[in-house]
Motif scaffolding. Structure first.
Motif, short mmCIF file in Angstrom:
data_model
loop_
_atom_site.label_atom_id
_atom_site.label_comp_id
_atom_site.label_asym_id
_atom_site.label_seq_id
_atom_site.Cartn_x
_atom_site.Cartn_y
_atom_site.Cartn_z
N HIS A 9 18.86 -69.25 139.74
CA HIS A 9 17.66 -69.07 138.90
C HIS A 9 18.01 -68.96 137.42
N GLY A 10 19.29 -68.92 137.11
CA GLY A 10 19.69 -68.82 135.72
C GLY A 10 19.76 -67.40 135.21
N LEU A 11 20.10 -66.45 136.07
CA LEU A 11 20.26 -65.07 135.64
C LEU A 11 21.74 -64.76 135.38
N PRO A 12 22.03 -64.07 134.28
CA PRO A 12 23.40 -63.56 134.12
C PRO A 12 23.63 -62.44 135.12
N VAL A 13 24.88 -62.24 135.52
CA VAL A 13 25.20 -61.27 136.56
C VAL A 13 26.17 -60.22 136.02
N ILE A 14 25.85 -58.94 136.28
CA ILE A 14 26.79 -57.85 136.01
C ILE A 14 27.36 -57.42 137.35
N ALA A 15 28.68 -57.41 137.47
CA ALA A 15 29.30 -57.09 138.76
C ALA A 15 30.65 -56.44 138.54
N ILE A 16 31.13 -55.75 139.56
CA ILE A 16 32.47 -55.18 139.53
C ILE A 16 33.48 -56.32 139.69
N ARG A 75 8.58 -53.69 126.02
CA ARG A 75 9.08 -54.79 126.85
C ARG A 75 10.53 -54.48 127.22
N PRO A 76 10.72 -53.64 128.25
CA PRO A 76 12.07 -53.25 128.65
C PRO A 76 12.83 -54.42 129.27
N ILE A 77 14.13 -54.30 129.30
CA ILE A 77 14.93 -55.30 129.98
C ILE A 77 14.70 -55.16 131.49
N ARG A 78 14.45 -56.28 132.14
CA ARG A 78 14.10 -56.26 133.56
C ARG A 78 15.34 -56.51 134.40
N LEU A 79 15.77 -55.48 135.11
CA LEU A 79 16.96 -55.53 135.94
C LEU A 79 16.56 -55.76 137.39
N LEU A 80 17.36 -56.53 138.11
CA LEU A 80 17.07 -56.82 139.51
C LEU A 80 18.30 -56.55 140.35
N TRP A 81 18.09 -55.83 141.45
CA TRP A 81 19.13 -55.56 142.45
C TRP A 81 18.58 -55.98 143.80
N ASP A 124 12.80 -65.05 139.05
CA ASP A 124 12.28 -65.76 137.87
C ASP A 124 11.74 -64.80 136.82
N ASN A 125 11.31 -63.62 137.24
CA ASN A 125 10.73 -62.66 136.31
C ASN A 125 11.77 -61.72 135.71
N ALA A 126 12.96 -61.68 136.32
CA ALA A 126 14.01 -60.76 135.87
C ALA A 126 14.77 -61.32 134.67
N ASP A 127 15.47 -60.42 133.98
CA ASP A 127 16.34 -60.80 132.87
C ASP A 127 17.81 -60.82 133.28
N VAL A 128 18.22 -59.85 134.10
CA VAL A 128 19.63 -59.67 134.46
C VAL A 128 19.71 -59.28 135.93
N PHE A 129 20.71 -59.82 136.62
CA PHE A 129 20.96 -59.45 138.01
C PHE A 129 22.16 -58.51 138.07
N ILE A 130 22.04 -57.45 138.88
CA ILE A 130 23.12 -56.48 138.98
C ILE A 130 23.62 -56.43 140.43
N PHE A 131 24.94 -56.57 140.57
CA PHE A 131 25.60 -56.59 141.88
C PHE A 131 26.63 -55.48 141.90
N ASN A 134 15.38 -74.17 144.30
CA ASN A 134 14.65 -73.71 143.11
C ASN A 134 15.31 -74.25 141.85
N GLU A 135 14.56 -74.17 140.77
CA GLU A 135 15.04 -74.57 139.45
C GLU A 135 15.37 -73.31 138.64
N VAL A 136 15.90 -73.53 137.45
CA VAL A 136 16.19 -72.42 136.54
C VAL A 136 14.88 -71.83 136.04
N LYS A 137 14.87 -70.52 135.86
CA LYS A 137 13.70 -69.81 135.36
C LYS A 137 13.35 -70.24 133.94
N THR A 138 12.15 -69.91 133.51
CA THR A 138 11.72 -70.15 132.13
C THR A 138 12.11 -68.94 131.28
#
Length: 418
Positions: free
Chosen positions: A330-337, A232-238, A306-313, A217-221
């Protein structure tokens, strides 16, 4: 001049195409090294059907499979609690004479144990008369008591403590570990936690046990004019298996305690803790913002990245994290421990790492990190692009294969010079 291919025998109990976790690790290492070497793989007979179906559609030169399973009565042991590990040890013992014959018949240069990739199970192939490579290995993460409130059940905390005890016993008493450490020409270690517990009597090579296919895959738009608000809330993905050690409860607790509500959270996956997590979300009254999507196929998950804003691990114990690599691709920033493998995969340039000081600090800092991205949407693109760049530089399967090939070549040079 055509380069002579090194003849490699790989032990990969877990080895299946189009799979993640251990089966994907075994398969991808074999696939990558067959591009450069002549590769022979011993795996379970249970994997034969799916492997041969894949190779019929995608013929692969220089890749050869041998299949073995123990007797039917032994296979039944896998259904018992932790029976898989008892069966695995029997399987490793039984493949030793098979491997010895392959080494002789195929004039194998190097034997490489890949899966299972945990440090407790080096197998038996170090006993063969050719150079032996072990790893990349992981599994050296221990339960941290600050996360006791991150578990839905006391039973799961007990299991984690038992695992800690078993790990220490293996390190002190396992003949196979001691012999493999002594015999191996090279030991590859995937993460900082595992390296910290291994014997200090030798040197190790750091290499992640998994990688990413950059062509997937390529980086998201990115939305350059994005403003985060309730409309338009921030879209979090887990994404992941909803199991005790994956720590989803940390995020749910943090969202409940916070006053911040301009978010939506998509949870992809299934597992033991899903019903408990859904119940907790309802008790907290945030079911309109937290959506459990179940286990999804690759294309569906791809569109969610591609639809998310931030990935959470939120994983409490993991050697690395394939889903983190997927998010970065996909070009998502990641929040992680900030611990174990992910503490090195994610950097301050590619996401936000949360130090495991206390349970309250961790769950609160997850929310502060989300709020930071909501206040500075441009930071999501900046760190997301840096994450993709880091993936391309350090964590592609092609990069992994080059590192391993250098190790193979060095071993062969020493053999020739001697």
């Amino acid at each position: 001049m055509v380069r002579n291919r090194i003849r490699i025998l790989i032990s990969a109990y877990a080895c299946e195409p189009n799979k993640g976790s251990e089966p994907g690790v075994g398969w991808n290492w074999a696939l990558q090294m067959a591009k450069l070497d002549e590769v022979y793989v011993i795996t379970r007979s249970n994997n034969r059907k799916v492997i041969e179906a894949f190779l019929q559609e995608h013929p692969m030169e220089h890749l050869h499979f041998y299949y073995h399973d123990c007797a039917a009565w032994k296979r039944k042991m896998k259904k018992l609690p932790n029976g898989i590990f008892v069966y695995y040890k029997m399987w490793q013992k039984e493949i030793l004479p098979i491997a010895r014959k392959i080494v002789k018949d195929e004039k194998i240069d190097i034997v490489h144990h890949i899966t299972f990739n945990e440090f407790r199970t080096p197998g038996k192939l170090y006993q063969l008369s050719v150079p032996f490579i072990w790893g990349p290995i992981g599994g050296g993460q221990f339960y941290n008591s600050i996360f006791k409130d991150a578990y839905f059940s006391q039973k799961d905390i007990y299991k984690e403590k038992v695992r800690n005890f078993i790990n220490r016993c293996y390190l002190m008493f396992s003949h196979d570990i001691k012999a493999a450490v002594k015999k191996a020409n090279t030991i590859l270690i995937a993460d900082q936690s595992t390296e910290s517990i291994m014997p200090k009597s030798r040197e190790y090579v750091r290499l992640l046990e998994t990688g990413y296919d950059l062509s997937r895959n390529e980086v998201k738009t990115y939305d350059e004019s994005l403003t985060i608000n309730e409309e338009r809330p921030i879209r979090l993905l887990w994404v992941g298996g909803i199991w005790p050690r994956k720590g989803l409860k940390v995020l749910i607790d943090g969202l409940h305690d916070s006053q911040f509500d301009a978010y939506s959270l998509s949870v992809v996956g299934d597992g033991q803790d899903r019903k408990a997590a859904e119940k907790l979300v309802r008790e907290y009254g945030i079911e309109s913002k937290v959506h459990f999507l179940g286990a999804l196929g690759y294309n569906e998950v791809n569109s969610l990245y591609d639809n998310a804003d931030v990935f959470i691990f939120t994983s409490l114990r993991d050697t690395s994290g394939n889903v983190v690599l997927e998010a970065m691709s996909h070009g998502l920033p990641v929040i992680a421990i900030n611990h174990h493998g992910v503490g090195e995969i994610v950097t301050d340039e590619t996401g936000i790492r949360i130090d495991p000081i206390s349970y309250d600090s961790v769950k609160n800092n997850f929310i502060k990190a989300i709020e930071k991205y909501a206040e500075k949407p441009q930071l999501m693109k900046q760190q997301g692009l840096a994450g993709r760049k880091r993936l391309e530089t350090y964590y592609s399967w092609e990069k992994n294969a080059k590192v391993l090939q250098t190790i193979y070549d060095e071993i062969m040079r020493k053999i020739i010079s001697d």
